[in-house]
Design a protein around this motif. Structure first.
Motif, PDB file in Angstrom:
ATOM      1  N   TYR A 226       0.845  -1.192   0.000  1.00 49.62           N
ATOM      2  CA  TYR A 226       0.000   0.000   0.000  1.00 49.62           C
ATOM      3  C   TYR A 226       0.882   1.245   0.000  1.00 49.62           C
ATOM      4  O   TYR A 226       1.878   1.309   0.717  1.00 49.62           O
ATOM      5  N   TYR A 227       0.484   2.220  -0.782  1.00 48.86           N
ATOM      6  CA  TYR A 227       1.211   3.486  -0.785  1.00 48.86           C
ATOM      7  C   TYR A 227       1.002   4.243   0.523  1.00 48.86           C
ATOM      8  O   TYR A 227       1.907   4.925   1.002  1.00 48.86           O
ATOM      9  N   PHE A 228      -0.207   4.141   1.095  1.00 43.75           N
ATOM     10  CA  PHE A 228      -0.468   4.895   2.325  1.00 43.75           C
ATOM     11  C   PHE A 228      -1.480   4.176   3.205  1.00 43.75           C
ATOM     12  O   PHE A 228      -2.279   3.360   2.736  1.00 43.75           O
ATOM     13  N   TYR A 229      -1.399   4.492   4.482  1.00 43.75           N
ATOM     14  CA  TYR A 229      -2.386   4.055   5.476  1.00 43.75           C
ATOM     15  C   TYR A 229      -2.986   5.310   6.091  1.00 43.75           C
ATOM     16  O   TYR A 229      -2.257   6.224   6.499  1.00 43.75           O
ATOM     17  N   LEU A 230      -4.301   5.380   6.150  1.00 39.28           N
ATOM     18  CA  LEU A 230      -4.995   6.546   6.704  1.00 39.28           C
ATOM     19  C   LEU A 230      -5.410   6.260   8.141  1.00 39.28           C
ATOM     20  O   LEU A 230      -6.182   5.344   8.400  1.00 39.28           O
TER      21      LEU A 230
ATOM     22  N   VAL B 263      -3.974   9.211  -5.841  1.00 42.70           N
ATOM     23  CA  VAL B 263      -2.735   8.431  -5.833  1.00 42.70           C
ATOM     24  C   VAL B 263      -2.719   7.465  -7.011  1.00 42.70           C
ATOM     25  O   VAL B 263      -1.695   7.311  -7.703  1.00 42.70           O
ATOM     26  N   ALA B 264      -3.850   6.814  -7.262  1.00 43.88           N
ATOM     27  CA  ALA B 264      -3.923   5.866  -8.378  1.00 43.88           C
ATOM     28  C   ALA B 264      -3.633   6.557  -9.705  1.00 43.88           C
ATOM     29  O   ALA B 264      -2.936   5.997 -10.571  1.00 43.88           O
ATOM     30  N   LYS B 265      -4.127   7.760  -9.896  1.00 45.69           N
ATOM     31  CA  LYS B 265      -3.857   8.497 -11.137  1.00 45.69           C
ATOM     32  C   LYS B 265      -2.378   8.824 -11.268  1.00 45.69           C
ATOM     33  O   LYS B 265      -1.796   8.717 -12.361  1.00 45.69           O
TER      34      LYS B 265
ATOM     35  N   VAL C 219      -4.639   1.135  -3.483  1.00 41.05           N
ATOM     36  CA  VAL C 219      -3.368   1.838  -3.269  1.00 41.05           C
ATOM     37  C   VAL C 219      -3.221   2.311  -1.829  1.00 41.05           C
ATOM     38  O   VAL C 219      -2.144   2.731  -1.412  1.00 41.05           O
ATOM     39  N   GLY C 220      -4.312   2.275  -1.070  1.00 44.37           N
ATOM     40  CA  GLY C 220      -4.281   2.711   0.314  1.00 44.37           C
ATOM     41  C   GLY C 220      -5.121   1.808   1.187  1.00 44.37           C
ATOM     42  O   GLY C 220      -5.793   0.887   0.711  1.00 44.37           O
ATOM     43  N   TYR C 221      -5.078   2.080   2.480  1.00 42.50           N
ATOM     44  CA  TYR C 221      -5.816   1.263   3.442  1.00 42.50           C
ATOM     45  C   TYR C 221      -6.202   2.127   4.635  1.00 42.50           C
ATOM     46  O   TYR C 221      -5.471   3.055   4.993  1.00 42.50           O
ATOM     47  N   TYR C 222      -7.346   1.833   5.230  1.00 43.12           N
ATOM     48  CA  TYR C 222      -7.686   2.407   6.531  1.00 43.12           C
ATOM     49  C   TYR C 222      -8.529   1.403   7.283  1.00 43.12           C
ATOM     50  O   TYR C 222      -8.985   0.420   6.700  1.00 43.12           O
TER      51      TYR C 222
ATOM     52  N   ARG D  66      -4.918  16.843  -3.539  1.00 41.15           N
ATOM     53  CA  ARG D  66      -3.946  16.560  -4.604  1.00 41.15           C
ATOM     54  C   ARG D  66      -2.511  16.741  -4.101  1.00 41.15           C
ATOM     55  O   ARG D  66      -1.615  15.969  -4.446  1.00 41.15           O
ATOM     56  N   ARG D  67      -2.316  17.753  -3.261  1.00 40.33           N
ATOM     57  CA  ARG D  67      -0.983  17.989  -2.695  1.00 40.33           C
ATOM     58  C   ARG D  67      -0.573  16.814  -1.802  1.00 40.33           C
ATOM     59  O   ARG D  67       0.577  16.353  -1.837  1.00 40.33           O
ATOM     60  N   LEU D  68      -1.514  16.323  -1.023  1.00 42.70           N
ATOM     61  CA  LEU D  68      -1.250  15.180  -0.144  1.00 42.70           C
ATOM     62  C   LEU D  68      -0.924  13.934  -0.960  1.00 42.70           C
ATOM     63  O   LEU D  68       0.011  13.180  -0.635  1.00 42.70           O
ATOM     64  N   ALA D  69      -1.664  13.705  -2.027  1.00 38.00           N
ATOM     65  CA  ALA D  69      -1.418  12.539  -2.880  1.00 38.00           C
ATOM     66  C   ALA D  69      -0.021  12.610  -3.501  1.00 38.00           C
ATOM     67  O   ALA D  69       0.699  11.592  -3.559  1.00 38.00           O
TER      68      ALA D  69
END
Length: 392
Positions: free
Chosen positions: A6-10, A41-43, A53-56, A168-171
């Motif tokens: 995963y790219y990120f965890y929320l 993120v996927a884009k 691409v992420g998980y929470y 978008r900045r966060l991604a």
């Protein structure tokens, strides 16, 4: 099956759903952010829409090994996105998620490099100053972010353009950091093995103590399905999202903004005298070889302001056959040892427990405020001033 990357965890100060159809408002907006952030993120990475691409934590299935599953996810995540809010810092669960992720790195400074803080809900500027400063960097040049926080921006159409800019900045930052994440990824320490004490404006901490058999010490004739390797794994009601009862109570308390800790070992029972206290007892504990002795010992550690709950399931055939008698035995043992019968409540129904738990927690905290001894600060003058009517 290989654990996906995963790219990120929320991570956020969520409200654990008490029922499958319960969807607290705060969780809704975090879920919406997760969906939109995943899309961005996927884009950026050219991922297929169906590829996660992420998980929470809302994606964790309510299985017996859900904490292990979460540790596996945190071990396979490149970037930890923390939605900071007052609730984030007074709930142990999100703090333990963060501590579990940081534990992957021997150097905490390196771990911080893969942690992206977000100002989700603003708080007093003099509290958690370092976290606040780090979270504000994401919204540089967007005053609405510092004033309202990203959650309010997500809810108000007035701020939709600014909200999209921040997302978008966060991604972009997630993808940039993920490119430098170590391979193979270090393993995260299990949630149960990390310590992260919640902080809150209130100094009162609710201690939830559990007296129940572990699976290895069940009395003859008792089915093992509701028990685990420790007392805190006791799960009398299988429809409460498969949460162990102590975890369920702690999450209700934290949902109400009350810092909470769980103890289930005799050596930790001194914590009952250090704040509000709620004691959960399985009547079947009385049927174990040393059950009555343990009950008597527990009774001597229960402070005057504590609330005692005897919890059973009226639909359990074994309760009808023997559990009711054991309930009476437990109550009589506690009363003989000095616990007032008025402080002992029997709950035999999951719906009733879910309905009453918020008020039980509130009453336990109120009882502590009214009954607990007051300790003067060290060095304080114990002589109270008197008004004499004489001039100074």
């Amino acid at each position: 099956m290989t654990q996906p990357r995963y790219y990120f965890y929320l991570s956020y100060g969520h409200s654990v759903r008490l029922r499958a159809d319960d969807r607290p408002d705060t969780d809704h907006w975090a879920g919406q952010l997760f969906t939109e952030l995943s899309g961005e993120v996927a884009k950026l990475v050219g991922a297929d829409r169906r590829t996660p691409v992420g998980y929470y934590d809302d994606l964790v299935q309510p299985l017996a090994d859900w904490k292990t599953a979460l540790a596996d996810v945190l071990s396979s995540t490149d970037v930890f996105v923390a939605l900071y809010s007052p609730g984030y810092f007074n709930k142990s669960w999100p703090l333990r998620e963060r501590a579990s992720f940081i534990s992957r790195y021997a150097d905490p400074a390196m771990a911080e490099g893969f942690l992206l803080p977000v100002l989700w809900v603003p708080w007093s500027p003099w509290e958690h100053e370092a976290e606040r400063g780090a979270a504000l960097r994401l919204g540089a040049g967007i005053p609405e972010y510092a004033e309202e926080g990203l959650q309010a921006m997500s809810r108000l159409s007035l701020y939709r353009r600014q909200y999209r800019t921040v997302v978008r900045r966060l991604a972009y930052q997630i993808v940039t950091l993920a490119a430098d994440a170590p391979r193979p990824a270090p393993l995260a320490v299990a949630i149960d093995e990390v310590s992260a004490e919640p902080t809150a404006a209130s100094e009162i901490v609710l201690t939830v103590a559990v007296l129940a058999p572990a699976r290895s010490e069940l009395p003859p004739g008792r089915t093992a399905g509701s028990y685990g390797t420790t007392a805190r794994a006791w799960t009398p009601y299988r429809d409460l999202q498969h949460f162990p009862l102590a975890e369920y109570v702690a999450n209700v308390a934290e949902r109400l903004g009350q810092p909470t800790r769980i103890v289930d070992r005799p050596d930790d029972l001194a914590a009952l005298g250090q704040g509000a206290a709620l004691v959960l007892i399985d009547p079947w504990a009385a049927a174990t070889p040393d059950g009555l002795e343990r009950l008597s010992g527990l009774a001597g550690r229960i402070p005057d302001w504590a609330t005692v709950l005897l919890v059973a399931d009226r639909s359990d055939p074994e309760y009808a056959a023997r559990g009711a008698t054991l309930h009476a035995t437990v109550a009589d043992t506690l009363v003989t040892a000095g616990v007032a019968r008025s402080r002992i409540t029997l709950l035999r129904d999951a719906d009733r427990l879910a309905e009453r738990m918020p008020s039980i927690i509130d009453q336990a905290c109120t009882a502590y405020r009214k009954t607990a001894p007051v300790f003067l600060p060290k060095g304080a003058d114990s002589t109270l001033p008197r008004i004499t009517g004489e001039p100074a």
